[in-house]
Design an enzyme around this catalytic site. Structure first.
Site, short mmCIF file in Angstrom:
data_model
loop_
_atom_site.label_atom_id
_atom_site.label_comp_id
_atom_site.label_asym_id
_atom_site.label_seq_id
_atom_site.Cartn_x
_atom_site.Cartn_y
_atom_site.Cartn_z
N GLY A 41 5.65 -4.99 -0.14
CA GLY A 41 5.16 -4.30 -1.33
C GLY A 41 5.84 -4.65 -2.64
N ASP A 100 7.76 7.51 -1.78
CA ASP A 100 6.78 8.57 -1.50
C ASP A 100 7.55 9.73 -0.86
OD1 ASP A 100 4.36 9.85 -1.09
OD2 ASP A 100 3.83 8.70 0.67
N SER A 101 7.53 9.85 0.45
CA SER A 101 8.31 10.91 1.11
C SER A 101 9.81 10.66 0.96
CB SER A 101 7.96 10.96 2.60
OG SER A 101 8.49 9.85 3.27
N GLY A 102 10.19 9.40 0.78
CA GLY A 102 11.60 9.03 0.67
C GLY A 102 12.20 8.64 2.02
N LEU A 105 13.31 4.74 2.35
CA LEU A 105 14.45 4.33 1.54
C LEU A 105 15.73 5.10 1.87
CD1 LEU A 105 15.03 2.19 -0.61
CD2 LEU A 105 12.73 2.34 0.26
P1 IMP Z 1 8.00 6.75 2.18
O1 IMP Z 1 8.84 6.43 3.36
O2 IMP Z 1 7.05 7.88 2.48
O3 IMP Z 1 8.77 6.99 0.91
O4 IMP Z 1 7.03 5.54 1.97
C1 IMP Z 1 7.43 4.43 1.31
C2 IMP Z 1 6.51 3.26 1.61
O5 IMP Z 1 5.18 3.69 1.85
C3 IMP Z 1 6.41 2.36 0.41
O6 IMP Z 1 7.36 1.36 0.49
C4 IMP Z 1 5.00 1.83 0.50
O7 IMP Z 1 4.98 0.65 1.25
C5 IMP Z 1 4.21 2.89 1.21
N1 IMP Z 1 3.42 3.74 0.31
C6 IMP Z 1 3.70 5.01 -0.09
N2 IMP Z 1 2.77 5.49 -0.92
C7 IMP Z 1 1.87 4.50 -1.08
C8 IMP Z 1 0.67 4.37 -1.87
O8 IMP Z 1 0.23 5.26 -2.62
N3 IMP Z 1 0.02 3.19 -1.77
C9 IMP Z 1 0.47 2.16 -0.98
N4 IMP Z 1 1.58 2.24 -0.24
C10 IMP Z 1 2.28 3.39 -0.29
MG MG Z 2 6.95 -0.66 1.01
#
Ligand code: IMP
Ligand code: MG
Length: 172
Positions: A41, A100-102, A105
């Protein structure tokens, strides 16, 4: 093909990256920075940002998977490709597309911290702050956005649309 609605234009993206580049160049002017791009991404953000940096720069790449092609992260993060080199003693800036949720990362920063970098910070192009489940310290961000699913500028929907030069939303 579904219709894509533009949410952040190419010009807005370009302008913001220039600002971020200035700030990061200043912050790492004396130390240099080791950019860690989170694939896939962040590839576009990383490439555009790197071009704006005037401090000494080295780069490495890492791929993690947390979505398995779903629209929500599962909390299970897998290192698909690890860094080529050591980050010990380096000033590391992790470059990510979106928080997004974190979950992704939070987990990744923990792993990298254990490898003893001199400093460890995070730059995220997009920050979906209202969606946070696990805390993540974002040092640099491009844009804060509301809770909607975005694509383009590196971000995908089922591996498509990464090539769009703007941030869009799918119209249903
Ligand atoms: P998290 O673990 O929920 O923070 O998700 C992070 C990962 O989810 C990011 O690195 C993205 O690859 C993917 N992601 C989260 N939200 C979106 C979105 O709105 N569009 C596309 N990919 C997303
Ligand atoms: Mg990603």
């Amino acid at each position: 093909m579904s219709k894509i609605k533009e949410r952040i234009s190419r010009a807005e993206v370009d302008a913001r990256i220039k600002e971020l580049g200035k700030q990061i160049s200043q912050d790492y002017a004396d130390t240099g920075v080791h950019l860690v791009c989170i694939l896939k991404g962040a590839f576009m953000f990383m490439s555009d940002l790197a071009k704006e940096l005037t401090c000494p720069v080295t780069v490495d790449f890492m791929a993690v998977s947390s979505y398995e092609d779903q629209m929500e992260s599962t909390g299970i993060v897998k290192i698909v490709k690890d860094l080529d080199g050591s980050i010990e003693g380096k000033h590391v800036l992790v470059v990510e597309d979106i928080i997004d949720s974190g979950r992704t990362l939070h987990y990744l920063m923990e792993i990298l911290e254990k490898r003893n970098p001199k400093s460890l910070r995070l730059a995220a192009f997009l920050d979906k702050e209202p969606r946070r489940v696990v805390p993540v310290n974002v040092s640099y961000y491009g844009f804060k956005i509301e809770d909607f699913f975005v694509l383009g500028y590196g971000l995908d929907y089922k591996q498509m649309y990464r090539n769009l030069p703007f941030i869009g939303e799918m119209e249903s």
